[in-house]
Structures are given as C-alpha cells and as structure tokens.
Write a protein that holds these residues in place. Structure first.
Motif, PDB file in Angstrom:
ATOM      1  N   CYS A 116       0.635  -1.233   0.021  1.00 12.69           N
ATOM      2  CA  CYS A 116      -0.344   0.096  -0.507  1.00 12.69           C
ATOM      3  C   CYS A 116       0.633   1.129  -0.397  1.00 12.69           C
ATOM      4  O   CYS A 116       0.527   2.396  -0.963  1.00 12.69           O
ATOM      5  N   ALA A 117       2.495   1.246   0.941  1.00 14.42           N
ATOM      6  CA  ALA A 117       2.314   2.077   0.868  1.00 14.42           C
ATOM      7  C   ALA A 117       3.654   2.111  -0.367  1.00 14.42           C
ATOM      8  O   ALA A 117       3.845   3.656  -1.107  1.00 14.42           O
ATOM      9  N   SER A 118       3.647   1.560  -1.403  1.00 17.49           N
ATOM     10  CA  SER A 118       4.578   1.524  -2.880  1.00 17.49           C
ATOM     11  C   SER A 118       3.517   2.395  -4.079  1.00 17.49           C
ATOM     12  O   SER A 118       3.730   2.813  -4.732  1.00 17.49           O
ATOM     13  N   GLY A 119       2.349   1.412  -3.861  1.00 15.21           N
ATOM     14  CA  GLY A 119       1.522   2.145  -4.256  1.00 15.21           C
ATOM     15  C   GLY A 119       0.984   3.840  -4.134  1.00 15.21           C
ATOM     16  O   GLY A 119       0.145   4.399  -5.404  1.00 15.21           O
ATOM     17  N   SER A 120       1.072   4.045  -2.982  1.00 22.10           N
ATOM     18  CA  SER A 120       1.197   5.190  -2.960  1.00 22.10           C
ATOM     19  C   SER A 120       1.898   6.051  -2.764  1.00 22.10           C
ATOM     20  O   SER A 120       1.782   7.294  -3.592  1.00 22.10           O
ATOM     21  N   ARG A 121       2.529   6.205  -2.913  1.00 21.53           N
ATOM     22  CA  ARG A 121       4.561   6.838  -3.020  1.00 21.53           C
ATOM     23  C   ARG A 121       3.644   6.597  -4.650  1.00 21.53           C
ATOM     24  O   ARG A 121       4.782   8.167  -5.187  1.00 21.53           O
ATOM     25  N   ALA A 122       4.013   5.828  -5.684  1.00 21.62           N
ATOM     26  CA  ALA A 122       3.749   5.654  -7.232  1.00 21.62           C
ATOM     27  C   ALA A 122       2.994   6.940  -7.053  1.00 21.62           C
ATOM     28  O   ALA A 122       3.627   7.256  -8.370  1.00 21.62           O
ATOM     29  N   VAL A 123       1.973   7.204  -7.138  1.00 17.97           N
ATOM     30  CA  VAL A 123       0.582   7.875  -7.566  1.00 17.97           C
ATOM     31  C   VAL A 123       0.960   9.645  -6.875  1.00 17.97           C
ATOM     32  O   VAL A 123       0.929  10.768  -7.900  1.00 17.97           O
TER      33      VAL A 123
END
Length: 331
Positions: free
Chosen positions: A295-302
C-alpha cells in the motif's frame, strides 16, 4: 492448481523473480482533455510498460530479477534498457529486434481521471517477444514468475507465457497474476482461456476492484473469493485504490487502508503495489507487513509524475509508513 510453496518462503530462500511482456515509452499530455485531436504539449519519453514497471520495482527492493521482452534498435529501447539495468534488473533476455521500433503509448488524462491512449504495441518490437535462447536461460533461474494480463496481446506471447508458467512450476517455483485487462478482452475466446489458465496456475492473484468478478460464476465479492480460493490460489490481494487493499486467504482476511498522499499520476501504481507485495512475501515477510509495504508503494507511486518514476526502495516506503503513523492516517 497453485502450490503451497509460497507459504514455505523464508528470508534465506534463494529466489529470482522473472516476468515477460511489453516494454514501451510513455509520452504524456501536460493538460487534461479528451483525445489527441489537436496539437498539445507533451512530456516524455518515460520508460514504461506494466511488466517493466513491476520488475523495476522488484529490483528497487533488492530482489534478484529479470525480464523477457523486446525493444527496437532506437533511443526508446536504449532508454528502457538502461533504466532497468541501472536499477538492478537482469536485461539479458530483452531482445533488440531488427526492423522494429520500440513500443509506445501516448496518454492523456480526462477531467474525470480516466485516460485516453494511443498505443503502438502489437506492431512494434513487442510482437517479437518469445522464448529465445537468452529467455530460456533466464527462466532456468526463475523461482517465481509474474504474469501481467496486458501482456497476453497475441497468440505467440500467450504460448510463451504458458510455457514459462509450466516450466517455473516444474522447477518448484510459484506464480503471481495481475489481470490488468479491459473487460472487452474477455469476449475473445482464446484470450479468456489464457486468462483463466493463469488464474488456475497462480499462487498470488492481484486483481483491481471489479476484476475480481471477471472470472467467476458468482456475482458477489464473497462468492468470487470463495470460488477462487477453491481453485487452489493461496492469496487474493484486492487492490482498492485510495481505500487501500485487502488480502484474502483460506485462514484469514487482512485489510490495510491507503496512505494519504497528493495524487499526481496514478499510472504504474498497481504495478508497484503488486511487485512490492510479491517481493515481500517471497522474502519471508508476513501478509500483514507485505500488504502494508505494498500500500505504501502504490501510494508513493501516484505521488510522482511518470509511470516508472515512483518505484521505491524500502527506505522510501518506511518513510511513507512512518509519516502516516505520525499523522494517525494509516497503520
């Protein structure tokens, strides 16, 4: 049927994650609008392609990994190969195809957040993807193989992916599958059969929202989850956008809320999410920790402009998690 090998992973288990599929450059409109019917300002080229973003994220987390693909003898191909190589991806099985150009995707965001695309994939160097000698050599090292539904765009690639899945499983490895498809693709009988095979063979299934119901007889989320787990899938990880994600398995359900960030460009977020979850699980992390990092990875990607520009190492992900904990936004 999926194996139970995934559940036996430890941090000391040697592993090599491999994927196959399209590599493209992405060129993005600077303004919102509908289509490309008039001159407008563009940004790019950026290295892209769903499986390429996935494998780059694996490499950024320190995973041993490689990709099977094809690009042209052009600057766009060099841009992608050098980026993947720099981040630690084994690029030995990326073919430089003669007489073909590297794939491309022109993207423009509509005011409602949806996207217009102009693709050149099917008739680009991507059409030359196959299990050539270098690809077979890489597959011999693979302990995990990731399938992206968007990569199943031709019958030769479907055959190559199917062969790779069977080989990795015969080697005792595991499979993850992200549908990443349009519903219309399911109207093509051979395409639907290929996608259903990937679901039956995978250990980790990574659908987004309504993709959960595309392969099932059931009409509710609960019915679909039960049906997919009964196939032998070990973990269903449902991506739910800003709401976070939920992991369903035979013994429990885990939810992790999304991390509050300013969304700049959502392209590639799901690929980063999936790569992070798979890498964490294969390195011995619990489902809870793996879901939190994903979830942290997806959030940082956006929060970063460009499809591959938001891939992260563990240090960046720890900062996202720590920042959210201080604000009391997510755990």
């Amino acid at each position: 049927m999926a194996s139970s090998f995934l559940m036996d992973q430890t941090a000391d288990t040697p592993r090599c994650i491999v994927t196959i599929g399209e590599i493209v450059v992405e060129i993005m409109a600077e303004t919102q609008g509908v289509g490309f019917l008039e001159p407008l300002a563009l940004r790019g080229p950026y290295p892209s392609g769903a499986p390429a973003i996935f494998i780059d994220q694996v490499a950024k987390l320190g995973g041993d990994c490689g990709m099977i693909s094809a690009v042209g003898h052009d600057d766009f191909g060099t841009l992608n190969i050098e980026r993947l190589k720099r981040d630690g991806v084994d690029v030995s099985a990326i073919l430089r195809a003669d007489s073909y150009s590297t794939g491309s995707a022109f993207v423009r965001y509509r005011p409602d957040g949806s996207r217009d695309f102009v693709y050149n994939i099917r008739h680009s160097a991507c059409a030359q993807i196959g299990l050539h000698e270098a690809a077979r050599t890489l597959l011999k090292r693979a302990t995990h193989f990731h399938v992206m539904g968007s990569s199943l765009f031709s019958f030769p690639i479907i055959d190559a992916v199917t062969t790779a899945v069977h080989q990795v499983k015969a080697q005792g490895g595991t499979i993850s599958f992200d549908p990443n498809i349009r519903k219309e693709m399911l109207d093509i009988p051979d395409m639907r059969a290929a996608l259903e095979l990937m679901l039956q063979e995978c250990d980790i299934f990574l659908p987004s929202g309504p993709e959960l119901l595309l392969f099932c007889q059931g009409t509710t989320q609960e019915e679909a989850i039960s049906e997919i787990l009964d196939m032998g899938v070990s973990e269903i990880v449902l991506k739910q956008g800003h709401e976070g994600a939920t992991c369903f398995s035979a013994d429990k359900t885990i939810h992790n809320p999304g991390f509050a960030v300013q969304e700049i460009d959502p392209t590639g977020a799901g690929d980063c999410f999936g790569a992070t979850y798979v890498t964490c699980r294969l390195s011995g992390k619990t489902r809870e920790d793996s879901l939190r990092y994903a979830c942290a990875s997806g959030s940082r990607a956006v929060s970063v402009f460009g499809p591959m520009e938001g891939t992260s190492g563990f240090a960046e992900l720890d900062q996202v998690i720590a920042g959210a904990a201080m604000k009391g936004v997510a755990s």
